[in-house]
Write a protein that holds these residues in place. Structure first.
Motif, PDB file in Angstrom:
ATOM      1  N   TYR A   1      -4.079  -4.652  24.283  1.00 35.37           N
ATOM      2  CA  TYR A   1      -3.921  -3.447  23.480  1.00 35.37           C
ATOM      3  C   TYR A   1      -3.648  -3.854  22.044  1.00 35.37           C
ATOM      4  O   TYR A   1      -2.788  -4.676  21.781  1.00 35.37           O
ATOM      5  CB  TYR A   1      -2.736  -2.677  24.062  1.00 35.37           C
ATOM      6  N   ASP A   2      -4.395  -3.267  21.116  1.00 30.84           N
ATOM      7  CA  ASP A   2      -4.216  -3.620  19.712  1.00 30.84           C
ATOM      8  C   ASP A   2      -3.129  -2.764  19.079  1.00 30.84           C
ATOM      9  O   ASP A   2      -3.398  -1.636  18.691  1.00 30.84           O
ATOM     10  CB  ASP A   2      -5.545  -3.347  18.967  1.00 30.84           C
ATOM     11  N   LEU A   3      -1.912  -3.296  18.968  1.00 33.00           N
ATOM     12  CA  LEU A   3      -0.836  -2.501  18.368  1.00 33.00           C
ATOM     13  C   LEU A   3      -1.075  -2.371  16.868  1.00 33.00           C
ATOM     14  O   LEU A   3      -1.270  -3.369  16.187  1.00 33.00           O
ATOM     15  CB  LEU A   3       0.509  -3.206  18.550  1.00 33.00           C
ATOM     16  N   ASP A   4      -1.062  -1.137  16.357  1.00 29.16           N
ATOM     17  CA  ASP A   4      -1.152  -0.998  14.892  1.00 29.16           C
ATOM     18  C   ASP A   4       0.259  -1.115  14.296  1.00 29.16           C
ATOM     19  O   ASP A   4       1.238  -1.243  15.036  1.00 29.16           O
ATOM     20  CB  ASP A   4      -1.869   0.297  14.494  1.00 29.16           C
ATOM     21  N   GLU A   5       0.345  -1.087  12.973  1.00 26.14           N
ATOM     22  CA  GLU A   5       1.642  -1.347  12.319  1.00 26.14           C
ATOM     23  C   GLU A   5       2.695  -0.339  12.770  1.00 26.14           C
ATOM     24  O   GLU A   5       3.846  -0.691  13.022  1.00 26.14           O
ATOM     25  CB  GLU A   5       1.483  -1.292  10.788  1.00 26.14           C
ATOM     26  N   LYS A   6       2.261   0.920  12.868  1.00 23.39           N
ATOM     27  CA  LYS A   6       3.197   1.979  13.258  1.00 23.39           C
ATOM     28  C   LYS A   6       3.741   1.699  14.676  1.00 23.39           C
ATOM     29  O   LYS A   6       4.933   1.857  14.947  1.00 23.39           O
ATOM     30  CB  LYS A   6       2.457   3.320  13.235  1.00 23.39           C
ATOM     31  N   GLU A   7       2.862   1.230  15.530  1.00 22.52           N
ATOM     32  CA  GLU A   7       3.280   0.970  16.911  1.00 22.52           C
ATOM     33  C   GLU A   7       4.185  -0.253  17.013  1.00 22.52           C
ATOM     34  O   GLU A   7       5.117  -0.280  17.820  1.00 22.52           O
ATOM     35  CB  GLU A   7       2.044   0.818  17.796  1.00 22.52           C
ATOM     36  N   LYS A   8       3.900  -1.247  16.180  1.00 24.11           N
ATOM     37  CA  LYS A   8       4.772  -2.429  16.178  1.00 24.11           C
ATOM     38  C   LYS A   8       6.187  -2.015  15.812  1.00 24.11           C
ATOM     39  O   LYS A   8       7.166  -2.477  16.395  1.00 24.11           O
ATOM     40  CB  LYS A   8       4.251  -3.468  15.176  1.00 24.11           C
TER      41      LYS A   8
END
Ligand code: ADE
Length: 250
Positions: A230-237
């Motif tokens: 899953y490619d975590l975006d900055e917001k998700e990180k």
């Protein structure tokens, strides 16, 4: 979507056609189940459908001829159908694979019994082998039911709102966030904690943010293998960091 169910036990599929989401999909004509029982195609008086494996060993195999004739009868109803054989040796089913299979209008689902089927039948008649997991169950029927149920949920208009399919576990590759319903307090479950106050706040933006964070955190804790895909975006990180910080404080 049309399903040609090749099985010695067509009655068990009543669990699909008579109940719940799949039952309603049948009633509304969104899915159609047709049955092809190899026993009906057996040529001897006893309607024999099994035989001993060459080379010996325990158990019986399904005979080729009744199985092949049942598959061909299904093909006569829908010529272009893909033939799927349910087997622990198959490709493991996941939500991505379900989405690909949901693109087909017709599928013939072949359920094996006994110790399986002749390899030549698999090679010549079957387009795809599918496994529902790394364990062995007593026949393909339950696996075929899992497949039909998972596919039905993906068809337009089947599940109440498109959104609830999207929110479901594994959408976007994340596990589902925790859910609560009334009453807000349950004395006997005090140890399980309260309903998170944000869910009672009526602030939909905050609720969505909390749910996303919980989904990320739960996936990180329980199924880190899913997060690697899953490619975590900055917001998700940031959400995941927040989750882990909150966890370490508790
Ligand atoms: N038949 C027996 N076990 C199975 C499994 N794990 N998946 C699909 N079909 C099966």
């Amino acid at each position: 979507m049309w399903f040609g169910m090749v099985s010695l036990f067509p009655e068990v599929f009543k669990a699909l056609s008579d109940y719940g989401v799949t039952g309603r999909a049948v009633d509304r004509g969104v899915i159609e189940l047709d049955y092809f029982n190899p026993r009906d195609f057996a040529l001897d008086e006893q309607h024999t459908v099994d035989d001993k494996p060459y080379g010996g060993g325990p158990g019986m195999l399904m005979k080729v001829q009744p199985m092949r004739d049942a598959i061909n009868a299904a093909r006569q109803v829908r010529e272009l159908s893909r033939v799927v054989y349910l087997s622990p040796c198959g490709q493991r089913l996941d939500q991505e694979e379900l989405k690909k299979l949901a693109e087909f209008d017709d599928l013939i689902l072949v359920s094996g019994r006994y110790e399986g089927v002749d390899e030549r039948l698999l090679k010549q008649e079957v387009d795809l082998e599918v496994s529902i997991g790394d364990y062995v169950i007593s026949g393909g029927e339950l696996a075929a039911m899992v497949l039909v149920d998972g596919l039905t949920r993906l068809l337009p208009g089947v599940v109440g709102s498109e959104e609830s399919v999207e929110r479901a576990s594994f959408f976007h590759g994340l596990l589902d966030y925790p859910q609560y319903t009334r009453p807000a307090e349950i004395k006997e479950y005090a140890e399980a904690g309260d309903v998170p106050p944000v869910l009672l706040s009526g602030n939909h933006l905050e609720i969505a943010r909390w749910r996303h964070k919980q989904a990320l955190g739960k996936t990180y804790e329980r199924r880190p293998d899913l997060l690697t895909k899953y490619d975590l975006d900055e917001k998700e990180k940031k959400l995941l960091e927040e989750y882990l910080e909150e966890r370490s404080l508790n």
